[in-house]
Enzyme design. Structure first.
Site, PDB file in Angstrom:
ATOM      1  N   HIS A 188       0.793  -1.234   0.000  1.00 51.47           N
ATOM      2  CA  HIS A 188       0.000   0.000   0.000  1.00 51.47           C
ATOM      3  C   HIS A 188       0.827   1.287   0.000  1.00 51.47           C
ATOM      4  CE1 HIS A 188       1.026  -0.478   4.246  1.00 51.47           C
ATOM      5  NE2 HIS A 188       0.883   0.838   4.338  1.00 51.47           N
TER       6      HIS A 188
HETATM    7  C1  UD1 Z   1      -1.934   4.616   6.342  1.00 51.61           C
HETATM    8  C2  UD1 Z   1      -0.642   5.120   6.980  1.00 51.61           C
HETATM    9  C3  UD1 Z   1       0.439   4.050   6.847  1.00 51.61           C
HETATM   10  C4  UD1 Z   1      -0.038   2.715   7.366  1.00 51.61           C
HETATM   11  C5  UD1 Z   1      -1.326   2.337   6.644  1.00 51.61           C
HETATM   12  C6  UD1 Z   1      -1.870   1.003   7.103  1.00 51.61           C
HETATM   13  C7  UD1 Z   1      -0.334   7.570   6.842  1.00 51.61           C
HETATM   14  C8  UD1 Z   1       0.415   8.657   6.177  1.00 51.61           C
HETATM   15  N1  UD1 Z   1      -0.159   6.326   6.347  1.00 51.61           N
HETATM   16  O1  UD1 Z   1      -1.695   4.516   4.932  1.00 51.61           O
HETATM   17  O2  UD1 Z   1       1.582   4.457   7.559  1.00 51.61           O
HETATM   18  O3  UD1 Z   1       0.960   1.735   7.117  1.00 51.61           O
HETATM   19  O4  UD1 Z   1      -2.286   3.364   6.880  1.00 51.61           O
HETATM   20  O5  UD1 Z   1      -2.945   0.598   6.302  1.00 51.61           O
HETATM   21  O6  UD1 Z   1      -1.050   7.820   7.777  1.00 51.61           O
HETATM   22  N2  UD1 Z   1      -9.264   4.142   2.450  1.00 51.61           N
HETATM   23  C9  UD1 Z   1     -10.472   3.515   2.291  1.00 51.61           C
HETATM   24  N3  UD1 Z   1     -10.979   2.820   3.334  1.00 51.61           N
HETATM   25  C10 UD1 Z   1     -10.322   2.725   4.520  1.00 51.61           C
HETATM   26  C11 UD1 Z   1      -9.095   3.344   4.668  1.00 51.61           C
HETATM   27  C12 UD1 Z   1      -8.564   4.063   3.621  1.00 51.61           C
HETATM   28  O7  UD1 Z   1     -11.088   3.579   1.239  1.00 51.61           O
HETATM   29  O8  UD1 Z   1     -10.859   2.082   5.457  1.00 51.61           O
HETATM   30  C13 UD1 Z   1      -8.714   4.933   1.355  1.00 51.61           C
HETATM   31  C14 UD1 Z   1      -8.602   6.386   1.784  1.00 51.61           C
HETATM   32  O9  UD1 Z   1      -9.761   7.085   1.581  1.00 51.61           O
HETATM   33  C15 UD1 Z   1      -7.457   6.875   0.929  1.00 51.61           C
HETATM   34  C16 UD1 Z   1      -6.586   5.644   0.786  1.00 51.61           C
HETATM   35  O10 UD1 Z   1      -7.396   4.523   1.100  1.00 51.61           O
HETATM   36  O11 UD1 Z   1      -7.888   7.293  -0.317  1.00 51.61           O
HETATM   37  C17 UD1 Z   1      -5.367   5.711   1.653  1.00 51.61           C
HETATM   38  O12 UD1 Z   1      -5.699   5.771   3.022  1.00 51.61           O
HETATM   39  P1  UD1 Z   1      -4.803   6.624   4.056  1.00 51.61           P
HETATM   40  O13 UD1 Z   1      -5.328   6.435   5.416  1.00 51.61           O
HETATM   41  O14 UD1 Z   1      -4.603   7.974   3.553  1.00 51.61           O
HETATM   42  O15 UD1 Z   1      -3.374   6.004   3.968  1.00 51.61           O
HETATM   43  P2  UD1 Z   1      -2.881   4.505   3.890  1.00 51.61           P
HETATM   44  O16 UD1 Z   1      -2.311   4.310   2.539  1.00 51.61           O
HETATM   45  O17 UD1 Z   1      -3.921   3.539   4.371  1.00 51.61           O
END
Ligand code: UD1
Length: 353
Positions: free
Chosen positions: A203
């Site tokens: 991810h």
């Molecule tokens: C985040 C953390 C990362 C951790 C990871 C574990 C930061 C900068 N990064 O990254 O360190 O290793 O979580 O998973 O905080 N999304 C969904 N549903 C969800 C969660 C996220 O659709 O339940 C989507 C969000 O809307 C976004 C994308 O996934 O568009 C990324 O999510 P985000 O929380 O920004 O960062 P991660 O890549 O998950």
């Protein structure tokens, strides 16, 4: 003593589960649990609270998505309001996510002590969001709970000495506690034979946000998948990028499944041949499980595992060769403490009430 613990993303729920368990044992500690909402899908969030028998959050801020500035900024505003309302004496934060930095900054500005669990880790690239978050959080923490000896050295080199405690890794504690309940049947549901499949997670922004890099990785992984089945638990961010870049056809030889809860992932891992991952937490959980991991990172904050020859850092270009060269063998044990990190952390905090 009133403590506010802040979680938001998947790995933080796992760490909070064991710390919460220890905090509950101490009389005089009242923990308020705040979920920023950064992760919100049932299989990225809710399922963890159930399977790890955690208390539901007292507050869920419902803040997720958007740019880093927007997400962090909105968290700052909401967390400040909440800290002013609840007046905690200490704020507990985990790891390196945007929820960690937002919590640390809010608390420090209100002169509330910050306890950072998983302090001292450092990693390239220096501009990755997680690195920025962990470096800044360490700078403003009152307690720095460090999971590895290498983390202690990093803080020493940066001149951070006050409040630093080596505790071992809370993820090892929860692994040991939950091991009897791992769901070891998922591989057979997927039609996989024990010892004959690879578990994959991915991810990170530097792997999935650039079309060329992502294509190269999927190419390498696709070659491996023609030799051994790969089960890929796909993160929402990665799924979105693969669709956006129109790369879905590159997954044709890979068994893609939605994100799975902790007990299922750990169960699946117990029977795996090896893993492919760019997750900070999972590259250790594979080690706890006695499995090797190909780590899709240019550098790692769990460098001991690479030095010991347990994990191998790879890119899309060399992942196939690294897979071909994988050897099994005995692992050095207890690199991350002896499974009592949460106990130690809570004991240090409660001695200072
Ligand atoms: C985040 C953390 C990362 C951790 C990871 C574990 C930061 C900068 N990064 O990254 O360190 O290793 O979580 O998973 O905080 N999304 C969904 N549903 C969800 C969660 C996220 O659709 O339940 C989507 C969000 O809307 C976004 C994308 O996934 O568009 C990324 O999510 P985000 O929380 O920004 O960062 P991660 O890549 O998950």
């Amino acid at each position: 003593m009133k403590i506010m613990s802040i979680v938001g993303a998947r790995p933080q729920f796992v760490k909070e589960a064991i710390v919460q368990h220890e905090l509950n044992k101490v009389e005089g500690i009242n923990e308020i649990l705040v979920h920023t909402g950064q992760h919100y899908d049932e299989n990225m969030s809710g399922s963890f609270f159930e399977t790890l028998s955690m208390r539901k959050p007292d507050y869920n801020l419902g803040l997720s998505g958007g740019s880093h500035g927007k997400m962090t900024g909105e968290m700052l505003i909401a967390l400040e309001e909440l800290m002013l309302k609840e007046s905690p004496e200490l704020v507990i934060l985990y790891g390196d996510t945007n929820s960690t930095l937002a919590g640390a900054l809010t608390a420090a500005k209100l002169k509330i002590g910050v306890a950072h669990i998983e302090a001292g880790l450092r990693q390239h690239p220096k501009d990755m969001p997680e690195e920025i978050n962990r470096v800044l959080t360490d700078r403003i923490s009152k307690y720095l709970f460090v999971p590895s000896e290498w983390g202690m050295k990093n803080l020493e080199a940066e001149g951070i000495r006050e409040g630093v405690h080596f505790t071992g890794d809370v993820m090892y504690d929860i692994f040991l506690k939950m091991r009897p309940t791992f769901d070891k049947s998922y591989h057979s549901e997927l039609g996989l034979e024990p010892g004959k499949y690879i578990v994959m997670t991915m991810h990170r922004d530097f792997n999935v946000d650039d079309r060329e890099t992502l294509t190269e990785i999927l190419n390498g992984v696709g070659r491996i998948a023609r030799e051994i089945p790969i089960v890929f638990t796909i993160h929402p961010r990665t799924k979105a990028r693969i669709e956006e870049f129109k790369l879905s056809s590159m997954l044709k030889d890979i068994l893609v499944v939605p994100p799975i809860d902790y007990l299922k992932l750990m169960g699946l891992t117990q029977h795996a041949y090896a893993a492919i991952t760019d997750s900070g937490g999972y590259q250790k959980e594979t080690y706890f499980s006695g499995k090797k991991a190909l780590v899709l990172m240019p550098d790692t904050s769990w460098i001991e595992l690479v030095d010991e020859g347990i994990n191998v850092l790879v890119s899309g270009a060399d992942i196939y060769d690294a897979f071909s060269g994988l050897k099994t063998g005995d692992f050095k044990e207890n690199i991350y403490g002896s499974g009592d990190a949460a106990k130690r952390i809570v004991s240090i905090i409660s001695q200072n009430i």
